[in-house]
Design a protein around this motif. Sequence first.
Motif, short mmCIF file in Angstrom:
data_model
loop_
_atom_site.label_atom_id
_atom_site.label_comp_id
_atom_site.label_asym_id
_atom_site.label_seq_id
_atom_site.Cartn_x
_atom_site.Cartn_y
_atom_site.Cartn_z
N SER A 1 0.87 -1.00 -0.11
CA SER A 1 -0.08 0.13 -0.03
C SER A 1 0.94 1.25 0.06
CB SER A 1 -0.92 -0.03 1.09
OG SER A 1 -1.55 1.25 1.15
N ARG A 2 0.75 2.22 -0.83
CA ARG A 2 1.31 3.43 -1.25
C ARG A 2 0.56 4.51 -1.43
NH1 ARG A 2 5.77 4.32 -5.97
NH2 ARG A 2 6.92 5.86 -4.91
N VAL A 3 0.44 5.64 -0.44
CA VAL A 3 -0.47 6.66 -0.69
C VAL A 3 0.24 7.73 -0.32
CG1 VAL A 3 -2.64 7.52 0.01
CG2 VAL A 3 -2.58 5.31 -0.22
N MET A 4 0.28 8.80 -1.10
CA MET A 4 0.83 10.09 -0.89
C MET A 4 -0.12 11.36 -1.34
SD MET A 4 4.18 10.25 -3.49
CE MET A 4 4.27 8.30 -3.35
N THR A 5 0.10 12.41 -0.56
CA THR A 5 -0.56 13.71 -1.34
C THR A 5 0.29 14.33 -2.29
OG1 THR A 5 0.62 15.14 0.26
CG2 THR A 5 -1.55 14.30 0.88
N TYR A 6 -0.41 15.07 -3.18
CA TYR A 6 0.22 15.69 -4.24
C TYR A 6 1.47 16.64 -3.65
CZ TYR A 6 1.46 19.17 -7.79
OH TYR A 6 2.02 19.99 -8.63
N GLU A 7 1.00 17.38 -2.53
CA GLU A 7 2.26 18.14 -1.93
C GLU A 7 3.46 17.22 -1.62
OE1 GLU A 7 2.54 21.42 1.68
OE2 GLU A 7 0.91 20.22 1.62
N GLU A 8 3.05 15.90 -0.78
CA GLU A 8 4.29 14.85 -0.48
C GLU A 8 5.10 14.83 -1.91
OE1 GLU A 8 2.43 13.23 3.43
OE2 GLU A 8 2.17 12.43 1.45
N MET A 9 4.45 14.36 -2.81
CA MET A 9 5.16 13.94 -4.05
C MET A 9 5.85 15.26 -4.80
SD MET A 9 3.66 12.29 -7.52
CE MET A 9 2.86 13.84 -8.29
N ALA B 1 0.67 3.11 -6.79
CA ALA B 1 0.52 4.17 -5.86
C ALA B 1 -0.72 4.82 -6.02
CB ALA B 1 1.74 5.16 -5.82
N ILE B 2 -1.41 5.67 -5.19
CA ILE B 2 -2.41 6.56 -4.96
C ILE B 2 -1.82 7.98 -4.65
CG2 ILE B 2 -4.72 7.32 -4.02
CD1 ILE B 2 -5.20 4.10 -3.44
N ILE B 3 -2.15 8.95 -5.46
CA ILE B 3 -2.00 10.45 -5.19
C ILE B 3 -3.24 10.77 -4.98
CG2 ILE B 3 -0.49 12.19 -6.07
CD1 ILE B 3 0.90 9.65 -5.83
N LEU B 4 -3.27 11.55 -3.92
CA LEU B 4 -4.28 12.52 -3.46
C LEU B 4 -4.11 13.88 -3.68
CD1 LEU B 4 -6.97 12.67 -1.82
CD2 LEU B 4 -5.80 12.29 0.21
N PHE B 5 -5.12 14.48 -4.03
CA PHE B 5 -4.98 15.91 -4.49
C PHE B 5 -6.40 16.45 -4.60
CE2 PHE B 5 -4.78 13.66 -8.23
CZ PHE B 5 -5.58 14.39 -9.27
N TYR B 6 -6.37 17.84 -4.66
CA TYR B 6 -7.69 18.58 -4.96
C TYR B 6 -7.73 19.11 -6.34
CZ TYR B 6 -8.69 18.68 0.23
OH TYR B 6 -8.95 18.23 1.39
N SER B 7 -8.81 18.93 -7.07
CA SER B 7 -8.66 19.44 -8.45
C SER B 7 -9.73 20.38 -8.80
CB SER B 7 -8.73 18.41 -9.55
OG SER B 7 -10.26 17.64 -9.41
N SER B 8 -10.38 21.04 -8.10
CA SER B 8 -11.33 22.33 -8.16
C SER B 8 -11.58 23.07 -7.11
CB SER B 8 -12.53 21.65 -8.45
OG SER B 8 -13.62 22.17 -9.18
#
Length: 553
Positions: A355-363, A415-422
Amino acid sequence: MKLSCREEVLHLTNQLVHIESVVNTDGEREISSAIHTLLSSSPYFKKNPTYLLKQQTVDDEQERYNVIAFVKGMKNKSDKTVILMGHMDTVGIEDYNHLKDKACNPEELMNTLRSEDLPPTVNAQLQSGEYLFGRGVLDMKSGVASHLYLLNYYAEHPEELEGNLLVVIECDEEDSSHGILSALKTLKKLREEHNFDYVGAINADFVSPRFEGDQNRYIYKGTVGKLLPSFFITGAETHVGSCFEGIDPNFIAAELTKEINYNPDLCDEAFGETTVPPVSLKQMDLKPSYTVQTALSSYVYYNFFIHSWSPKDVLEKLKAHAHIAFSNALDQFKARHKLFSQRSQQAYVEVPWKSRVMTYEEMESSLVLEHGKRYKDHMTSFKEQLLLDPELDTRMFAARVVEESWKWMDDRSPAIILFYSSLYSPRIDVSGKDKREKKLIDALEESVAQIQPEYKHPIVVRNFFPYISDMSFVALSDDEAGINAVSNNNPGWGTKHFVNYQDIRDVNVPVINIGPYGFDAHKQYERMELDYSLEVVPNLTNLVIQKLLDHKD
């Protein structure tokens, strides 16, 4: 004093509805011109032409305008100013199907609907004569009509008004809120020029029953916040004939949606009120065309309402749920791989993924640290190229930026990259935190108590307006860390998308919603109840105005 406003508000409503003002069309310009022309004919605004403004939106791909007007009262003059706000745009009319040409003509529409096969409740309300049908009658041209009536009333009777009444009729509420975000700059300017003291704002967006058989008419203090958390999901590409040699990102995306969609653990409760759970608004892979290989990546985003959580809180919660979903997907993948290996008499090979998850800011931070200026220059150029595509909305723009950034990662295992898009529509709670909030709450409660004996249905005050609205952009409950979580995790921030949240902080006026009552906003049977919308709403709004501007405070 009760205002005899029914016929005038109905007339204004019909005038506005007859103008097809679908968001992002020329109709927005047409209706702003019509409202400006209407107000220009008033003797008050002929005498005071600088009190009436037609303001073009800023940093907007569309040409459209807000209409802003104010009346200065002559009774016990003061700087106190109440803002009335409402939007003139509507959603589209495609849902009217064969009746599309009548959607903005209530009389013709209702005459035609009488010969249609309608749902029983809709038919009963149509036949009763107590409802007006048509696009925008409920959301929210009758609310705008109520505000325009009150503005005209005090333009004719400034001697009855203490302080000042300022009306903002904004465009683009139904899409990106360019209208209200642009209006903030004018509100700040007018405050400086006229020494306005903004003591409260009253929106007039629609209200509806909360459940079947609900007879309450709701007033709302503050509003729900809305986010669009988005997930870029990478897998391990493989030929479909060797499917267990890779992992399909759609498989992970499906598990993520199963984990997040309709999950009550992701409902935000505050002051005894609970948001609806998140629900997916898009789920797709990013393969450009058909091949017999699995996709490299998928893209999912979800509607997410908040009452008390910050955007930072939401990222933390969703990151934890994404880890759960990823682990569940891997567990299922391994179990099915083992079962297939047994049945096909092949050797089972343990997969290396975790399992590999990170925010856009972290990436983004890791890529800047690793590649520095070379990476930053590349991404700046990439975004500039993306901006040349007018068909690419903010959500897909963000996804393409994440997809490009991902190519720079040394470790490109799933991986999953989590971010806001709107757009983030901020939550607002009006709970009596300061003197202005207490004054607004008192004025509202006293006004409801005064009106209630004259109206047959219960008028109930709740804490959070449950729909997305421009109320979100006149005050801010989030701290700097909450807002930074939005800007630092939106890949389109500063290029495709930007909101000056400091403008909101600078205005920062407590806001309530007193709006027309009806059913099926955004649907083909949109309709507004006449009695409450044309009589109670203007009179209740007027009472709140009077109490807020009371010089004895």
